[in-house]
Design a protein around this motif. Sequence first.
Motif, PDB file in Angstrom:
ATOM      1  N   PHE A   1       0.703  -1.457  -0.201  1.00 18.90           N
ATOM      2  CA  PHE A   1       0.230  -0.157  -0.110  1.00 18.90           C
ATOM      3  C   PHE A   1       1.221   1.097  -0.117  1.00 18.90           C
ATOM      4  CE2 PHE A   1      -3.048  -3.158   2.125  1.00 18.90           C
ATOM      5  CZ  PHE A   1      -4.409  -2.873   0.725  1.00 18.90           C
ATOM      6  N   GLY A   2       2.093   0.817   0.708  1.00 16.08           N
ATOM      7  CA  GLY A   2       2.941   1.968   0.743  1.00 16.08           C
ATOM      8  C   GLY A   2       3.215   2.460  -0.393  1.00 16.08           C
ATOM      9  N   TYR A   3       3.556   1.206  -1.208  1.00 19.10           N
ATOM     10  CA  TYR A   3       4.128   1.849  -2.526  1.00 19.10           C
ATOM     11  C   TYR A   3       3.740   2.375  -3.648  1.00 19.10           C
ATOM     12  CZ  TYR A   3       6.483   0.006  -7.069  1.00 19.10           C
ATOM     13  OH  TYR A   3       6.909  -0.038  -8.194  1.00 19.10           O
ATOM     14  N   THR A   4       1.901   2.020  -3.677  1.00 16.19           N
ATOM     15  CA  THR A   4       0.993   2.242  -4.522  1.00 16.19           C
ATOM     16  C   THR A   4       1.083   3.717  -4.138  1.00 16.19           C
ATOM     17  OG1 THR A   4      -0.037   0.165  -4.820  1.00 16.19           O
ATOM     18  CG2 THR A   4      -1.292   2.257  -5.239  1.00 16.19           C
TER      19      THR A   4
ATOM     20  N   ILE B   1       1.889   8.726  -6.446  1.00 18.38           N
ATOM     21  CA  ILE B   1       1.668  10.581  -6.127  1.00 18.38           C
ATOM     22  C   ILE B   1       3.336  10.994  -7.471  1.00 18.38           C
ATOM     23  CG2 ILE B   1       2.417  12.062  -4.640  1.00 18.38           C
ATOM     24  CD1 ILE B   1       0.633  10.884  -2.761  1.00 18.38           C
ATOM     25  N   ARG B   2       4.272  10.033  -7.418  1.00 14.83           N
ATOM     26  CA  ARG B   2       5.912  10.442  -7.683  1.00 14.83           C
ATOM     27  C   ARG B   2       5.696  10.531  -9.651  1.00 14.83           C
ATOM     28  NH1 ARG B   2      10.395   7.678  -9.015  1.00 14.83           N
ATOM     29  NH2 ARG B   2      12.162   9.338  -8.378  1.00 14.83           N
TER      30      ARG B   2
ATOM     31  N   LEU C   1      -2.661  12.054   4.217  1.00 13.67           N
ATOM     32  CA  LEU C   1      -2.755  12.356   2.251  1.00 13.67           C
ATOM     33  C   LEU C   1      -4.335  13.024   2.299  1.00 13.67           C
ATOM     34  CD1 LEU C   1      -1.712   8.803   1.269  1.00 13.67           C
ATOM     35  CD2 LEU C   1      -0.021  11.440   1.473  1.00 13.67           C
ATOM     36  N   VAL C   2      -5.057  12.296   3.154  1.00 18.05           N
ATOM     37  CA  VAL C   2      -6.485  13.414   2.363  1.00 18.05           C
ATOM     38  C   VAL C   2      -6.780  14.556   3.350  1.00 18.05           C
ATOM     39  CG1 VAL C   2      -9.117  13.069   2.056  1.00 18.05           C
ATOM     40  CG2 VAL C   2      -7.063  11.334   1.187  1.00 18.05           C
TER      41      VAL C   2
ATOM     42  N   VAL D   1      -8.235   8.946  -5.465  1.00 15.51           N
ATOM     43  CA  VAL D   1      -7.721   7.531  -6.053  1.00 15.51           C
ATOM     44  C   VAL D   1      -6.559   7.269  -4.653  1.00 15.51           C
ATOM     45  CG1 VAL D   1      -5.955   6.449  -7.450  1.00 15.51           C
ATOM     46  CG2 VAL D   1      -7.682   8.777  -8.365  1.00 15.51           C
ATOM     47  N   LEU D   2      -6.411   7.691  -3.688  1.00 13.63           N
ATOM     48  CA  LEU D   2      -6.097   7.511  -2.492  1.00 13.63           C
ATOM     49  C   LEU D   2      -6.991   6.548  -2.020  1.00 13.63           C
ATOM     50  CD1 LEU D   2      -3.479   9.634  -2.037  1.00 13.63           C
ATOM     51  CD2 LEU D   2      -2.921   7.299  -3.493  1.00 13.63           C
ATOM     52  N   PHE D   3      -8.100   7.642  -1.307  1.00 14.36           N
ATOM     53  CA  PHE D   3      -9.471   6.748  -1.066  1.00 14.36           C
ATOM     54  C   PHE D   3      -9.545   5.310  -1.755  1.00 14.36           C
ATOM     55  CE2 PHE D   3     -13.670   7.204   0.886  1.00 14.36           C
ATOM     56  CZ  PHE D   3     -13.465   6.960   2.187  1.00 14.36           C
ATOM     57  N   LEU D   4     -10.340   5.710  -2.438  1.00 14.02           N
ATOM     58  CA  LEU D   4     -10.975   4.710  -3.383  1.00 14.02           C
ATOM     59  C   LEU D   4      -9.935   3.631  -3.267  1.00 14.02           C
ATOM     60  CD1 LEU D   4     -13.858   6.663  -5.687  1.00 14.02           C
ATOM     61  CD2 LEU D   4     -13.657   5.938  -3.496  1.00 14.02           C
TER      62      LEU D   4
END
Length: 313
Positions: free
Chosen positions: A77-80, A85-86, A227-228, A264-267
Amino acid sequence: FGSSSGWPEPHFVAVADRASAFPRPAAMKACCGTKWSREIPKASPSEEECNELVSTSKLHADDEIIWPNVPLEPDLFGYTICSLIRDFHHLETCTGSRVNRYSRLLTTMTLIAVCIATQVFLLSQVTAFVAAEGVHDIRLAYSAYEQHMYQNKTWVVSSFPTVEHRGDGVASEHFRAGLFEALDRDIKKAVCRIPLTQPMFIFVVLYVWTLTCSAELRNCKETFDSLVRQTETCDSMAHSLVDEDDAPGGVFLVARLTLFMKQVLFLCVIAPRVGITCYLIWVGCRWLIATSSFSDLILNSVALEFTLHLKDV
Protein backbone atom coordinates in the motif's frame (compact mmCIF):
# COMPACT_ATOMS: atom_id res chain seq x y z
CA PHE A 1 12.31 3.04 -7.28
CA GLY A 2 12.55 1.98 -3.68
CA SER A 3 11.84 3.31 -0.20
CA SER A 4 13.14 6.08 2.06
CA SER A 5 16.35 7.30 3.52
CA GLY A 6 15.12 8.24 6.95
CA TRP A 7 13.41 10.79 9.15
CA PRO A 8 14.69 14.36 8.93
CA GLU A 9 14.12 17.03 11.50
CA PRO A 10 10.42 17.90 11.80
CA HIS A 11 8.98 20.03 9.00
CA PHE A 12 7.62 23.42 10.07
CA VAL A 13 4.70 25.27 8.50
CA ALA A 14 2.49 28.12 9.67
CA VAL A 15 -0.69 29.94 8.71
CA ALA A 16 -0.74 33.72 8.87
CA ASP A 17 -4.19 34.48 7.47
CA ARG A 18 -6.26 33.38 10.48
CA ALA A 19 -7.07 34.94 13.82
CA SER A 20 -5.10 32.25 15.62
CA ALA A 21 -2.24 30.27 14.18
CA PHE A 22 -3.11 26.75 13.08
CA PRO A 23 -0.74 24.18 11.61
CA ARG A 24 -0.86 23.65 7.91
CA PRO A 25 -1.60 20.13 6.66
CA ALA A 26 1.13 17.69 7.53
CA ALA A 27 3.50 16.80 4.73
CA MET A 28 3.75 13.07 4.33
CA LYS A 29 7.16 11.79 3.42
CA ALA A 30 7.20 10.03 0.05
CA CYS A 31 9.89 7.44 0.54
CA CYS A 32 11.53 7.09 -2.83
CA GLY A 33 15.12 6.34 -1.90
CA THR A 34 17.06 3.13 -2.14
CA LYS A 35 17.23 1.93 1.45
CA TRP A 36 15.69 2.36 4.88
CA SER A 37 17.54 4.14 7.69
CA ARG A 38 16.09 6.19 10.49
CA GLU A 39 17.24 9.02 12.71
CA ILE A 40 15.40 9.86 15.90
CA PRO A 41 13.45 13.07 15.30
CA LYS A 42 13.55 15.93 17.71
CA ALA A 43 10.82 15.86 20.32
CA SER A 44 7.69 17.82 19.48
CA PRO A 45 6.05 20.06 22.10
CA SER A 46 3.37 18.38 24.13
CA GLU A 47 -0.31 19.21 23.75
CA GLU A 48 -0.28 20.96 27.13
CA GLU A 49 2.58 23.23 26.03
CA CYS A 50 0.75 24.15 22.80
CA ASN A 51 -2.44 24.93 24.73
CA GLU A 52 -0.50 27.07 27.16
CA LEU A 53 1.03 29.06 24.30
CA VAL A 54 -2.38 29.66 22.76
CA SER A 55 -4.04 30.61 26.05
CA THR A 56 -1.31 33.11 26.99
CA SER A 57 -1.31 34.70 23.51
CA LYS A 58 2.36 33.82 23.03
CA LEU A 59 1.62 32.11 19.74
CA HIS A 60 1.41 34.60 16.91
CA ALA A 61 0.43 34.20 13.29
CA ASP A 62 4.02 34.24 12.11
CA ASP A 63 5.21 31.56 14.56
CA GLU A 64 5.92 28.08 13.26
CA ILE A 65 4.30 25.00 14.74
CA ILE A 66 6.16 21.70 14.75
CA TRP A 67 4.39 19.08 12.66
CA PRO A 68 6.60 16.02 12.14
CA ASN A 69 6.69 14.25 8.79
CA VAL A 70 5.21 10.76 8.53
CA PRO A 71 7.04 8.11 6.45
CA LEU A 72 5.05 5.83 4.18
CA GLU A 73 4.62 2.25 5.29
CA PRO A 74 7.11 -0.21 3.72
CA ASP A 75 4.43 -2.44 2.20
CA LEU A 76 2.42 -2.74 -1.01
CA PHE A 77 0.00 0.00 0.00
CA GLY A 78 2.85 2.39 0.75
CA TYR A 79 4.48 1.51 -2.56
CA THR A 80 1.20 2.19 -4.37
CA ILE A 81 0.82 5.60 -2.73
CA CYS A 82 4.42 6.50 -3.53
CA SER A 83 4.14 5.38 -7.14
CA LEU A 84 0.85 7.19 -7.81
CA ILE A 85 2.00 10.50 -6.35
CA ARG A 86 5.54 10.46 -7.71
CA ASP A 87 4.69 9.28 -11.23
CA PHE A 88 1.76 11.67 -11.64
CA HIS A 89 4.03 14.46 -10.42
CA HIS A 90 6.67 13.64 -13.05
CA LEU A 91 4.00 13.31 -15.74
CA GLU A 92 2.74 16.79 -14.90
CA THR A 93 6.25 18.25 -14.90
CA CYS A 94 7.23 16.32 -18.08
CA THR A 95 10.35 14.80 -16.51
CA GLY A 96 11.59 11.32 -17.33
CA SER A 97 10.22 8.82 -19.80
CA ARG A 98 6.43 8.86 -20.04
CA VAL A 99 6.48 5.22 -21.14
CA ASN A 100 8.27 4.24 -17.94
CA ARG A 101 5.85 6.28 -15.84
CA TYR A 102 2.75 4.73 -17.38
CA SER A 103 4.20 1.22 -17.24
CA ARG A 104 5.03 1.63 -13.56
CA LEU A 105 1.56 2.97 -12.82
CA LEU A 106 0.05 0.00 -14.63
CA THR A 107 2.28 -2.41 -12.70
CA THR A 108 1.43 -0.76 -9.39
CA MET A 109 -2.32 -0.85 -9.96
CA THR A 110 -2.09 -4.47 -11.10
CA LEU A 111 -0.22 -5.46 -7.95
CA ILE A 112 -2.64 -3.71 -5.62
CA ALA A 113 -5.63 -5.16 -7.49
CA VAL A 114 -4.19 -8.69 -7.27
CA CYS A 115 -3.47 -8.26 -3.55
CA ILE A 116 -6.98 -6.99 -2.77
CA ALA A 117 -8.60 -9.64 -4.98
CA THR A 118 -6.58 -12.39 -3.28
CA GLN A 119 -7.60 -11.19 0.17
CA VAL A 120 -11.26 -10.97 -0.83
CA PHE A 121 -11.15 -14.44 -2.41
CA LEU A 122 -9.52 -16.00 0.67
CA LEU A 123 -12.05 -14.35 2.97
CA SER A 124 -14.99 -15.54 0.88
CA GLN A 125 -13.66 -19.12 0.84
CA VAL A 126 -12.96 -19.11 4.57
CA THR A 127 -16.47 -17.83 5.24
CA ALA A 128 -18.17 -20.36 2.96
CA PHE A 129 -16.13 -23.54 3.48
CA VAL A 130 -14.26 -23.22 6.78
CA ALA A 131 -16.09 -20.98 9.25
CA ALA A 132 -19.55 -22.11 8.12
CA GLU A 133 -18.63 -25.78 8.48
CA GLY A 134 -17.17 -25.24 11.94
CA VAL A 135 -20.27 -23.37 13.12
CA HIS A 136 -22.52 -26.10 11.67
CA ASP A 137 -20.65 -28.94 13.41
CA ILE A 138 -20.59 -27.17 16.77
CA ARG A 139 -24.30 -26.39 16.61
CA LEU A 140 -25.16 -30.02 15.82
CA ALA A 141 -22.99 -31.33 18.65
CA TYR A 142 -24.37 -28.88 21.20
CA SER A 143 -27.95 -29.56 20.10
CA ALA A 144 -27.43 -33.30 20.67
CA TYR A 145 -25.89 -32.54 24.05
CA GLU A 146 -28.87 -30.43 25.10
CA GLN A 147 -31.37 -33.07 24.00
CA HIS A 148 -29.55 -35.76 25.97
CA MET A 149 -29.00 -33.73 29.15
CA TYR A 150 -32.61 -32.48 29.22
CA GLN A 151 -34.10 -35.89 28.37
CA ASN A 152 -35.60 -34.48 25.14
CA LYS A 153 -37.48 -31.81 27.12
CA THR A 154 -36.17 -29.04 24.87
CA TRP A 155 -37.47 -26.39 22.52
CA VAL A 156 -36.35 -25.53 18.99
CA VAL A 157 -34.43 -22.23 18.73
CA SER A 158 -33.63 -22.53 15.04
CA SER A 159 -34.80 -24.71 12.19
CA PHE A 160 -32.56 -23.38 9.41
CA PRO A 161 -30.07 -24.46 8.24
CA THR A 162 -30.14 -27.09 11.00
CA VAL A 163 -32.63 -27.87 13.74
CA GLU A 164 -31.19 -26.73 17.07
CA HIS A 165 -32.57 -27.72 20.46
CA ARG A 166 -32.03 -25.90 23.75
CA GLY A 167 -33.04 -26.65 27.32
CA ASP A 168 -34.38 -24.25 29.95
CA GLY A 169 -31.07 -23.81 31.78
CA VAL A 170 -29.12 -25.73 34.42
CA ALA A 171 -31.73 -24.84 37.03
CA SER A 172 -34.45 -26.58 35.02
CA GLU A 173 -36.12 -29.59 36.57
CA HIS A 174 -35.45 -31.56 33.39
CA PHE A 175 -31.65 -31.11 33.49
CA ARG A 176 -29.72 -34.16 34.73
CA ALA A 177 -25.97 -33.65 35.18
CA GLY A 178 -25.46 -37.38 35.77
CA LEU A 179 -26.51 -38.14 32.21
CA PHE A 180 -23.23 -36.73 30.89
CA GLU A 181 -21.38 -40.01 31.47
CA ALA A 182 -23.90 -41.84 29.30
CA LEU A 183 -23.52 -39.34 26.46
CA ASP A 184 -22.21 -40.66 23.13
CA ARG A 185 -18.41 -40.57 23.10
CA ASP A 186 -18.12 -38.64 19.84
CA ILE A 187 -20.64 -36.03 20.96
CA LYS A 188 -18.94 -35.74 24.34
CA LYS A 189 -15.58 -35.21 22.64
CA ALA A 190 -17.00 -32.60 20.26
CA VAL A 191 -18.75 -30.68 23.04
CA CYS A 192 -15.70 -30.61 25.29
CA ARG A 193 -13.62 -29.15 22.43
CA ILE A 194 -15.90 -26.17 21.89
CA PRO A 195 -13.68 -23.10 22.56
CA LEU A 196 -16.36 -21.44 24.71
CA THR A 197 -15.90 -24.23 27.27
CA GLN A 198 -12.67 -22.40 28.15
CA PRO A 199 -13.88 -18.78 28.17
CA MET A 200 -10.65 -17.20 29.46
CA PHE A 201 -8.52 -18.86 26.78
CA ILE A 202 -10.81 -17.97 23.88
CA PHE A 203 -11.24 -14.44 25.27
CA VAL A 204 -7.49 -13.84 25.22
CA VAL A 205 -7.19 -15.22 21.67
CA LEU A 206 -10.05 -13.03 20.43
CA TYR A 207 -8.62 -10.04 22.27
CA VAL A 208 -5.21 -10.43 20.61
CA TRP A 209 -6.82 -10.87 17.19
CA THR A 210 -8.97 -7.77 17.68
CA LEU A 211 -5.92 -5.75 18.75
CA THR A 212 -4.07 -6.87 15.62
CA CYS A 213 -6.90 -5.70 13.38
CA SER A 214 -7.28 -2.49 15.39
CA ALA A 215 -3.63 -1.65 14.73
CA GLU A 216 -4.29 -2.04 11.01
CA LEU A 217 -7.30 0.27 11.24
CA ARG A 218 -5.20 2.80 13.14
CA ASN A 219 -2.65 2.79 10.31
CA CYS A 220 -5.47 3.40 7.84
CA LYS A 221 -6.67 6.37 9.88
CA GLU A 222 -3.18 7.85 10.07
CA THR A 223 -2.78 7.47 6.31
CA PHE A 224 -6.13 9.13 5.72
CA ASP A 225 -5.28 12.01 8.04
CA SER A 226 -1.84 12.58 6.53
CA LEU A 227 -2.78 12.33 2.85
CA VAL A 228 -6.45 13.24 2.54
CA ARG A 229 -7.54 15.36 5.48
CA GLN A 230 -4.41 17.32 6.40
CA THR A 231 -2.54 17.67 3.11
CA GLU A 232 -3.24 20.88 1.23
CA THR A 233 -5.32 20.60 -1.94
CA CYS A 234 -3.80 22.04 -5.13
CA ASP A 235 -4.79 22.30 -8.79
CA SER A 236 -1.88 20.40 -10.31
CA MET A 237 0.28 17.45 -9.29
CA ALA A 238 3.27 19.48 -10.48
CA HIS A 239 3.19 21.21 -7.07
CA SER A 240 2.71 18.04 -5.02
CA LEU A 241 6.30 17.08 -4.15
CA VAL A 242 9.08 18.97 -2.41
CA ASP A 243 12.63 17.66 -2.73
CA GLU A 244 13.93 17.59 0.80
CA ASP A 245 17.65 17.04 0.29
CA ASP A 246 18.21 17.86 -3.43
CA ALA A 247 20.00 14.54 -3.85
CA PRO A 248 19.37 12.03 -6.65
CA GLY A 249 17.07 9.30 -5.39
CA GLY A 250 16.59 11.18 -2.13
CA VAL A 251 13.59 11.89 0.02
CA PHE A 252 10.52 13.75 -1.25
CA LEU A 253 7.82 15.34 0.88
CA VAL A 254 4.20 15.19 -0.20
CA ALA A 255 3.26 18.82 0.42
CA ARG A 256 0.10 19.08 -1.69
CA LEU A 257 -2.31 16.82 -3.57
CA THR A 258 -5.05 17.40 -6.10
CA LEU A 259 -8.63 16.51 -5.21
CA PHE A 260 -8.57 13.79 -7.88
CA MET A 261 -5.45 12.20 -6.38
CA LYS A 262 -6.98 12.24 -2.90
CA GLN A 263 -10.05 10.47 -4.26
CA VAL A 264 -7.90 7.87 -6.03
CA LEU A 265 -5.88 7.18 -2.88
CA PHE A 266 -9.03 6.86 -0.79
CA LEU A 267 -10.90 4.58 -3.21
CA CYS A 268 -7.96 2.41 -4.31
CA VAL A 269 -5.92 2.14 -1.11
CA ILE A 270 -7.61 3.31 2.08
CA ALA A 271 -11.23 2.19 1.61
CA PRO A 272 -10.43 -1.40 0.46
CA ARG A 273 -7.95 -1.76 3.29
CA VAL A 274 -10.49 -0.63 5.90
CA GLY A 275 -13.22 -2.85 4.44
CA ILE A 276 -11.04 -5.96 4.36
CA THR A 277 -9.81 -5.38 7.92
CA CYS A 278 -13.32 -4.88 9.31
CA TYR A 279 -14.55 -8.02 7.57
CA LEU A 280 -11.52 -9.91 8.87
CA ILE A 281 -12.42 -8.98 12.44
CA TRP A 282 -15.89 -10.51 12.04
CA VAL A 283 -15.01 -13.63 10.09
CA GLY A 284 -11.89 -14.19 12.21
CA CYS A 285 -13.80 -14.12 15.49
CA ARG A 286 -16.50 -16.36 14.01
CA TRP A 287 -13.95 -18.87 12.73
CA LEU A 288 -11.95 -18.93 15.97
CA ILE A 289 -15.03 -19.48 18.12
CA ALA A 290 -16.14 -22.29 15.78
CA THR A 291 -12.76 -24.06 15.89
CA SER A 292 -13.27 -27.56 17.30
CA SER A 293 -9.70 -28.08 18.50
CA PHE A 294 -7.62 -25.99 20.88
CA SER A 295 -4.44 -26.72 18.96
CA ASP A 296 -6.07 -25.63 15.70
CA LEU A 297 -7.16 -22.43 17.41
CA ILE A 298 -3.60 -21.07 17.41
CA LEU A 299 -2.94 -22.28 13.86
CA ASN A 300 -6.11 -20.60 12.62
CA SER A 301 -5.02 -17.36 14.28
CA VAL A 302 -1.73 -17.49 12.36
CA ALA A 303 -3.61 -18.18 9.10
CA LEU A 304 -5.83 -15.15 9.67
CA GLU A 305 -2.84 -12.92 10.34
CA PHE A 306 -1.23 -14.15 7.13
CA THR A 307 -4.32 -13.04 5.21
CA LEU A 308 -4.23 -9.65 6.95
CA HIS A 309 -0.54 -9.09 6.18
CA LEU A 310 -0.61 -10.37 2.63
CA LYS A 311 0.37 -6.83 1.62
CA ASP A 312 3.79 -7.37 3.20
CA VAL A 313 4.63 -10.49 1.16
